[in-house]
Design a protein around this motif. Structure first.
Motif, PDB file in Angstrom:
ATOM      1  N   ASN A 164       0.802  -1.221   0.000  1.00  0.00           N
ATOM      2  CA  ASN A 164       0.000   0.000   0.000  1.00  0.00           C
ATOM      3  C   ASN A 164       0.838   1.276   0.000  1.00  0.00           C
ATOM      4  O   ASN A 164       0.381   2.331   0.415  1.00  0.00           O
ATOM      5  CB  ASN A 164      -0.937   0.016   1.207  1.00  0.00           C
ATOM      6  CG  ASN A 164      -0.183  -0.082   2.544  1.00  0.00           C
ATOM      7  OD1 ASN A 164       1.037  -0.272   2.565  1.00  0.00           O
ATOM      8  ND2 ASN A 164      -0.907   0.034   3.646  1.00  0.00           N
ATOM      9  N   ARG A 204       4.706  14.197  -8.443  1.00  0.00           N
ATOM     10  CA  ARG A 204       3.341  14.569  -8.046  1.00  0.00           C
ATOM     11  C   ARG A 204       2.716  15.590  -9.002  1.00  0.00           C
ATOM     12  O   ARG A 204       1.502  15.727  -9.054  1.00  0.00           O
ATOM     13  CB  ARG A 204       3.330  15.134  -6.628  1.00  0.00           C
ATOM     14  CG  ARG A 204       4.166  16.393  -6.482  1.00  0.00           C
ATOM     15  CD  ARG A 204       3.867  17.238  -5.233  1.00  0.00           C
ATOM     16  NE  ARG A 204       3.563  16.539  -4.033  1.00  0.00           N
ATOM     17  CZ  ARG A 204       4.381  16.393  -2.983  1.00  0.00           C
ATOM     18  NH1 ARG A 204       5.603  16.874  -3.051  1.00  0.00           N
ATOM     19  NH2 ARG A 204       3.987  15.796  -1.895  1.00  0.00           N
ATOM     20  N   GLU A 218      -1.002  11.001  -8.048  1.00  0.00           N
ATOM     21  CA  GLU A 218      -1.340  10.619  -6.676  1.00  0.00           C
ATOM     22  C   GLU A 218      -2.795  10.163  -6.571  1.00  0.00           C
ATOM     23  O   GLU A 218      -3.106   9.205  -5.850  1.00  0.00           O
ATOM     24  CB  GLU A 218      -1.078  11.777  -5.714  1.00  0.00           C
ATOM     25  CG  GLU A 218      -1.220  11.382  -4.257  1.00  0.00           C
ATOM     26  CD  GLU A 218      -0.653  12.409  -3.298  1.00  0.00           C
ATOM     27  OE1 GLU A 218      -0.284  12.035  -2.175  1.00  0.00           O
ATOM     28  OE2 GLU A 218      -0.584  13.606  -3.680  1.00  0.00           O
ATOM     29  N   GLN A 219      -3.679  10.822  -7.279  1.00  0.00           N
ATOM     30  CA  GLN A 219      -5.085  10.419  -7.277  1.00  0.00           C
ATOM     31  C   GLN A 219      -5.232   8.987  -7.791  1.00  0.00           C
ATOM     32  O   GLN A 219      -5.962   8.170  -7.223  1.00  0.00           O
ATOM     33  CB  GLN A 219      -5.902  11.385  -8.142  1.00  0.00           C
ATOM     34  CG  GLN A 219      -7.374  11.025  -8.262  1.00  0.00           C
ATOM     35  CD  GLN A 219      -8.099  11.894  -9.291  1.00  0.00           C
ATOM     36  OE1 GLN A 219      -7.511  12.803  -9.879  1.00  0.00           O
ATOM     37  NE2 GLN A 219      -9.371  11.607  -9.501  1.00  0.00           N
ATOM     38  N   LEU A 264      -2.911   6.586  -7.840  1.00  0.00           N
ATOM     39  CA  LEU A 264      -2.326   5.651  -6.893  1.00  0.00           C
ATOM     40  C   LEU A 264      -3.216   5.478  -5.669  1.00  0.00           C
ATOM     41  O   LEU A 264      -3.432   4.347  -5.198  1.00  0.00           O
ATOM     42  CB  LEU A 264      -0.930   6.117  -6.493  1.00  0.00           C
ATOM     43  CG  LEU A 264       0.128   6.061  -7.600  1.00  0.00           C
ATOM     44  CD1 LEU A 264       1.401   6.769  -7.183  1.00  0.00           C
ATOM     45  CD2 LEU A 264       0.440   4.608  -7.993  1.00  0.00           C
ATOM     46  N   ASN A 265      -3.743   6.576  -5.142  1.00  0.00           N
ATOM     47  CA  ASN A 265      -4.646   6.492  -3.989  1.00  0.00           C
ATOM     48  C   ASN A 265      -5.867   5.634  -4.298  1.00  0.00           C
ATOM     49  O   ASN A 265      -6.312   4.823  -3.477  1.00  0.00           O
ATOM     50  CB  ASN A 265      -5.101   7.881  -3.560  1.00  0.00           C
ATOM     51  CG  ASN A 265      -4.013   8.727  -2.923  1.00  0.00           C
ATOM     52  OD1 ASN A 265      -4.173   9.933  -2.766  1.00  0.00           O
ATOM     53  ND2 ASN A 265      -2.886   8.125  -2.567  1.00  0.00           N
ATOM     54  N   ARG A 266      -6.400   5.818  -5.477  1.00  0.00           N
ATOM     55  CA  ARG A 266      -7.606   5.083  -5.871  1.00  0.00           C
ATOM     56  C   ARG A 266      -7.360   3.583  -5.931  1.00  0.00           C
ATOM     57  O   ARG A 266      -8.283   2.784  -5.743  1.00  0.00           O
ATOM     58  CB  ARG A 266      -8.095   5.623  -7.213  1.00  0.00           C
ATOM     59  CG  ARG A 266      -9.469   5.138  -7.643  1.00  0.00           C
ATOM     60  CD  ARG A 266     -10.075   6.029  -8.706  1.00  0.00           C
ATOM     61  NE  ARG A 266      -9.214   6.234  -9.858  1.00  0.00           N
ATOM     62  CZ  ARG A 266      -9.008   5.317 -10.809  1.00  0.00           C
ATOM     63  NH1 ARG A 266      -9.611   4.142 -10.739  1.00  0.00           N
ATOM     64  NH2 ARG A 266      -8.220   5.584 -11.845  1.00  0.00           N
ATOM     65  N   HIS A 267      -6.101   3.203  -6.174  1.00  0.00           N
ATOM     66  CA  HIS A 267      -5.760   1.781  -6.211  1.00  0.00           C
ATOM     67  C   HIS A 267      -5.117   1.304  -4.911  1.00  0.00           C
ATOM     68  O   HIS A 267      -4.496   0.230  -4.882  1.00  0.00           O
ATOM     69  CB  HIS A 267      -4.859   1.499  -7.412  1.00  0.00           C
ATOM     70  CG  HIS A 267      -5.603   1.502  -8.707  1.00  0.00           C
ATOM     71  ND1 HIS A 267      -6.407   0.469  -9.110  1.00  0.00           N
ATOM     72  CD2 HIS A 267      -5.702   2.456  -9.668  1.00  0.00           C
ATOM     73  CE1 HIS A 267      -6.959   0.758 -10.281  1.00  0.00           C
ATOM     74  NE2 HIS A 267      -6.542   1.959 -10.641  1.00  0.00           N
ATOM     75  N   GLY A 268      -5.285   2.081  -3.840  1.00  0.00           N
ATOM     76  CA  GLY A 268      -4.904   1.623  -2.513  1.00  0.00           C
ATOM     77  C   GLY A 268      -3.502   1.965  -2.060  1.00  0.00           C
ATOM     78  O   GLY A 268      -3.014   1.407  -1.072  1.00  0.00           O
ATOM     79  N   PHE A 269      -2.851   2.914  -2.731  1.00  0.00           N
ATOM     80  CA  PHE A 269      -1.478   3.260  -2.392  1.00  0.00           C
ATOM     81  C   PHE A 269      -1.368   4.675  -1.843  1.00  0.00           C
ATOM     82  O   PHE A 269      -1.863   5.627  -2.458  1.00  0.00           O
ATOM     83  CB  PHE A 269      -0.572   3.157  -3.628  1.00  0.00           C
ATOM     84  CG  PHE A 269      -0.326   1.758  -4.087  1.00  0.00           C
ATOM     85  CD1 PHE A 269       0.764   1.040  -3.617  1.00  0.00           C
ATOM     86  CD2 PHE A 269      -1.193   1.144  -4.980  1.00  0.00           C
ATOM     87  CE1 PHE A 269       0.993  -0.268  -4.047  1.00  0.00           C
ATOM     88  CE2 PHE A 269      -0.982  -0.160  -5.409  1.00  0.00           C
ATOM     89  CZ  PHE A 269       0.115  -0.865  -4.933  1.00  0.00           C
ATOM     90  N   ASP A 270      -0.699   4.799  -0.699  1.00  0.00           N
ATOM     91  CA  ASP A 270      -0.202   6.099  -0.277  1.00  0.00           C
ATOM     92  C   ASP A 270       1.102   6.355  -1.031  1.00  0.00           C
ATOM     93  O   ASP A 270       1.721   5.421  -1.554  1.00  0.00           O
ATOM     94  CB  ASP A 270       0.073   6.123   1.229  1.00  0.00           C
ATOM     95  CG  ASP A 270      -1.207   6.091   2.056  1.00  0.00           C
ATOM     96  OD1 ASP A 270      -2.250   6.556   1.549  1.00  0.00           O
ATOM     97  OD2 ASP A 270      -1.158   5.578   3.188  1.00  0.00           O
ATOM     98  N   VAL A 271       1.525   7.620  -1.061  1.00  0.00           N
ATOM     99  CA  VAL A 271       2.782   7.953  -1.736  1.00  0.00           C
ATOM    100  C   VAL A 271       3.724   8.609  -0.735  1.00  0.00           C
ATOM    101  O   VAL A 271       3.361   9.557  -0.046  1.00  0.00           O
ATOM    102  CB  VAL A 271       2.559   8.892  -2.939  1.00  0.00           C
ATOM    103  CG1 VAL A 271       3.879   9.081  -3.690  1.00  0.00           C
ATOM    104  CG2 VAL A 271       1.496   8.333  -3.883  1.00  0.00           C
TER     105      VAL A 271
END
Length: 310
Positions: free
Chosen positions: A204, A213, A231-232, A234-241
């Motif tokens: 994650n 970014r 970032e949007q 990645l977040n949508r696929h469950g990843f923080d950055v």
């Protein structure tokens, strides 16, 4: 070689089988030569081989099966291969996405002979899984990150084109992935491939250079495509950055996940990046000495081609 099926659905699950290649037998003896071949410094092949053997032994000690493809070449091929100075950067040659092996196609004349060498063996070893398809457009697999079973991120780098991605995207969708995000990052020696700009460090968490970014991605599905910010997506696929403001490109970004709890990193890496983030605090870090190999312009991820992750 033992029979098995290639299988890879992420960057972080347990690495079971990996393909490597030893460095060439040539020295890069002076700075002018190093500059002309795109390397950062002179390289002694004996030291480079010592680095390689440390990587190979470390992987084997961790329970990973290592296939050293240059040993399987014909005598005629080996005479050429052992003089190809970039041949140990095997990540670009092909990539396993799901249950399929996608061949790369280089944009570098210096590396062109490596691809038919490796592809001839991969075709022989995995005839049912190697996608035999004419690919006239550059596509180097260091530009590919498998985020999870749903999403893949690909960079339009110095040696990967949108035409190449268009030609393979249906094969990726056929494996069950629902989205392919395409990013177009700056093209330079410090940003050569996607894995010199970002990498998956946990199921994650993605580590990325801070400038990434600001770049949008074009998100393809089987039905449509649209733009959104990196970032949007990645977040949508469950990843923080985990955005890095300061970094050493190769050792800090170019690492390999051995399993969900273990990272293989360069001894030159900035350890604080891996010890101060809450999602990485409990990671087991295994360090290897690869300083001589890194002078060629790539790191651990560039030197390893995962064939099986479970």
């Amino acid at each position: 070689m033992d029979s098995f099926q290639v299988n890879c659905w992420s960057e972080h699950e347990e690495l079971k089988v990996v393909m490597l290649c030893a460095p060439s037998k040539l020295d890069v003896a002076d700075l002018t030569t190093a500059e002309n071949v795109g390397w950062s410094a002179t390289v002694n092949h004996v030291k480079a081989m010592e680095n390689f053997m440390e990587v190979k032994t470390t992987l084997e000690n961790a329970g990973v099966k290592v296939i050293e493809y240059s040993k399987e070449l014909s005598n005629e091929q080996q005479l050429l291969s052992e003089q190809l100075i970039n041949r140990y950067f095997v990540r670009d040659l092909a990539c396993v996405i799901g249950n399929q092996l996608l061949p790369g196609h280089t944009g570098s004349p210096l590396r062109r002979p490596e691809y038919p060498h490796a592809h001839s063996l991969l075709t022989k070893w995995f005839p049912q899984q190697f996608m035999i398809k004419s690919q006239p457009h550059p596509f180097e697999c260091g530009d590919v990150l498998i985020l999870n079973k749903d999403a893949v991120l690909i960079n339009l780098g110095m040696r990967t084109t949108l035409e190449a991605i268009e030609s393979i995207k249906n094969s990726i969708f056929h494996e069950g992935f629902s989205e392919i995000a395409v990013i177009d990052l700056p093209k330079g020696n410090d940003t050569l491939h996607l894995d010199m700009n970002c990498n998956v460090a946990n199921f994650n968490l993605v580590i990325a250079k801070s400038f990434v970014r600001y770049f949008p991605v074009q998100v393809f599905s089987e039905q449509s495509n649209r733009f959104e910010m990196t970032e949007q997506f990645l977040n949508r696929h469950g990843f923080d950055v985990y955005w890095l403001e300061k970094y050493k490109t190769i050792p800090d970004i170019n690492f390999v996940n051995l399993d969900p709890e273990t990272l293989l990193i360069s001894k030159q890496a900035t350890k604080q990046h891996f010890t101060k983030h809450p999602l990485l605090l409990k990671k087991n870090l295994i360090e290897v000495e690869i300083t001589e190999l890194e002078k060629g312009g790539g790191g651990l991820r560039c030197m390893t081609l995962p064939l099986v992750r479970k």
